[in-house]
Design an enzyme around this catalytic site. Structure first.
Site, PDB file in Angstrom:
ATOM      1  N   SER A 205       0.825  -1.197   0.000  1.00  0.00           N
ATOM      2  CA  SER A 205       0.000   0.000   0.000  1.00  0.00           C
ATOM      3  C   SER A 205       0.861   1.249   0.000  1.00  0.00           C
ATOM      4  O   SER A 205       1.867   1.333   0.694  1.00  0.00           O
ATOM      5  CB  SER A 205      -0.912  -0.021   1.235  1.00  0.00           C
ATOM      6  N   LYS A 206       0.431   2.216  -0.822  1.00  0.00           N
ATOM      7  CA  LYS A 206       1.152   3.487  -0.950  1.00  0.00           C
ATOM      8  C   LYS A 206       1.288   4.195   0.379  1.00  0.00           C
ATOM      9  O   LYS A 206       2.248   4.892   0.633  1.00  0.00           O
ATOM     10  CB  LYS A 206       0.366   4.415  -1.891  1.00  0.00           C
ATOM     11  N   ARG A 207       0.267   4.051   1.204  1.00  0.00           N
ATOM     12  CA  ARG A 207       0.265   4.784   2.466  1.00  0.00           C
ATOM     13  C   ARG A 207       1.057   4.064   3.546  1.00  0.00           C
ATOM     14  O   ARG A 207       1.809   4.663   4.284  1.00  0.00           O
ATOM     15  CB  ARG A 207      -1.179   5.029   2.921  1.00  0.00           C
ATOM     16  N   ARG A 208       0.898   2.754   3.602  1.00  0.00           N
ATOM     17  CA  ARG A 208       1.456   1.986   4.711  1.00  0.00           C
ATOM     18  C   ARG A 208       2.873   1.482   4.478  1.00  0.00           C
ATOM     19  O   ARG A 208       3.664   1.389   5.394  1.00  0.00           O
ATOM     20  CB  ARG A 208       0.549   0.774   4.931  1.00  0.00           C
ATOM     21  N   VAL A 211       7.204   2.103  -0.608  1.00  0.00           N
ATOM     22  CA  VAL A 211       7.064   1.841  -2.044  1.00  0.00           C
ATOM     23  C   VAL A 211       7.705   2.925  -2.908  1.00  0.00           C
ATOM     24  O   VAL A 211       7.946   2.708  -4.088  1.00  0.00           O
ATOM     25  CB  VAL A 211       5.583   1.679  -2.467  1.00  0.00           C
TER      26      VAL A 211
END
Ligand code: GLU
Length: 442
Positions: A205-208, A211
């Site tokens: 995930s981009k947020r978590r 990346v």
């Protein structure tokens, strides 16, 4: 065949590790086949695309050493081209207008053929049911093409022979093939790369999750060659029973084969990246590493000679470039002697006092050139242990802690070598005073 491949990132976010891997595999496929590797910016989504993200993508690819051939194609500059193609599809009866948008019509003559078949170079024979694909938008009412139309038109115009991209686009392939047929274009080879997943098999995930190549890796002190080595093995393996795990970009350019990309999800294992990074940091000469550290961060004020010595003794303990500043503060500023006990857990206050005093005496007497050699300094400490009939922990431990205030640090001899005679003796005597204070309190 003149092999031509491309990556086609959308500048709606920073360079993603998945895109970096797609870029690497395309680049390697081009290099191993004497082909061309192109870069196209898919920036037709005006609200979400930004110049800053595009810049992040370009600098990230360059940082990794994945230089593209030929000029970058920007889709935003080609709106007229897509419009023309859409019009031609309408004219030929392959598309129609509805509510301002243009739709691709699933060809009626395909209705009695139920599947779209193609061979994916990674996943093998693929079959998609035509009944699952309904007429889809190719031109939006605002005059912008959808991804499906733009990708097909651009791949044709830039004579792309192999479309190597993420598995998230697998279900788009039948739509693209239908468009290619309708337009009389050649159908390229397709290769869909496995997803990159977390250890628990969830999607990254981009947020978590980490990346972003720039924010989560480059700026944290990871080296480009470690990143490349790491992402190369996310889905690819050298095959033939090879156990080789370290690959430079030049080695990958020889070894890469798309046939050795597997179809199952690639697990992102952060400790693997740390392992590669530490390996490539250790492989640097102290001079090269110091030069790189200076570019990476602001180093404490000190002479190059001093900095080089610090780099020499900590190099093998670093996992990232940012560890350097974190791990070396005590070399530049006398640390308070409160962080670690001066008395080893198997020693006593009295023996530590004797050990440290004997070490000071021996070091004061040692010839000047002793301070030029870690081995010679180590010898002085070992001799001190023997002469005073003490244990190693009575001498080496308090010397280490008096010099660094850390219980885990380079060896006492390495600390002495970096700090030099004057500073070392000053800190060691400070250690004596601290032990005296403990004696009085005890
Ligand atoms: N813009 C698409 C992406 O970001 C490109 C997909 C393709 O390579 O066809 O994933």
């Amino acid at each position: 065949m003149n092999i031509r491949v491309r990556i086609a990132p959308s500048p709606t976010g920073p360079l993603h590790i998945g895109t970096a891997r797609t870029a690497l595999f395309n680049y390697l496929f081009a290099r191993t086949n004497n082909g061309k590797f192109l870069l196209r910016i898919e920036d037709t989504d005006r609200t979400r695309s930004t110049e800053a993200f595009e810049k992040d993508i370009l600098t990230g690819l360059k940082w990794l050493g994945l230089q593209w051939d030929e000029e970058i194609v920007h889709q935003s500059k080609r709106l007229e081209v897509y419009q023309k193609v859409a019009d031609s599809l309408v004219k030929a009866g392959h598309a129609y207008q509805k509510e301002g948008a243009t739709y691709f019509r699933i060809p009626p003559h395909l209705e009695n053929r139920s599947t779209v078949l193609f061979t994916d170079l990674v996943r093998g024979a693929m079959a998609f049911e035509l009944k699952d694909i309904i007429d889809f938008v190719i031109m939006k009412s605002d005059g912008h093409p959808t991804y499906h139309l733009a990708v097909v038109v651009d791949d044709q115009e830039t004579r792309i022979t192999h479309v190597i991209r993420g598995e998230d686009h697998l279900t788009n392939a039948p739509k693209h093939i239908l468009l290619q047929h309708a337009l009389g274009y050649a159908v390229p080879y397709y290769a869909h790369l496995p997803l990159i997943v977390n250890k628990d098999r969830t999607k990254m995930s981009k947020r978590r999750d980490p990346v972003s190549v720039s924010r989560d890796f480059r700026d944290q002190g990871y080296l480009p060659e470690a990143m490349l080595n790491f992402i190369a093995l996310l889905g690819w393996n050298p095959g033939g029973g090879s156990e080789q795990e370290f690959f430079t970009l030049a080695e990958l350019e020889k070894a890469f084969q798309i046939e050795h990309v597997g179809g199952s999800p690639s697990v992102f294992e952060p400790t693997r990246l740390d392992f590669f990074n530490a390996h490539y940091l250790r492989a640097r000469t102290p001079t090269a590493l110091l030069a790189q550290l200076k570019v990476f961060t602001k180093l404490p004020e000190a002479t190059d000679e001093f900095l080089l010595r610090v780099v020499t003794v900590v190099k093998d303990r670093l996992i990232t470039l940012s560890d350097f500043v974190r791990f070396t503060a005590y070399f530049f500023k006398t640390p308070p002697l409160t962080k670690a006990p001066l008395v080893f857990h198997k020693s006593t206050l009295a023996d530590s006092f004797r050990g440290l005093s004997a070490a000071i005496e021996a070091l004061e007497k040692a010839p000047a050139d002793t301070w030029e050699s870690i081995d010679a300094l180590n010898h002085v400490l070992a001799e001190t242990v023997k002469r005073a009939t003490l244990n190693n922990g009575d001498v080496f431990w308090p010397v280490r802690v008096a010099l660094s205030a850390e219980s885990a640090s380079p060896s006492p001899a390495e600390l002495l070598w970096v700090l030099g005679k004057i500073e070392s003796l000053k800190r060691l005597k400070e250690g004596i005073r601290a032990l005296e204070k403990q004696t009085r309190l005890g």
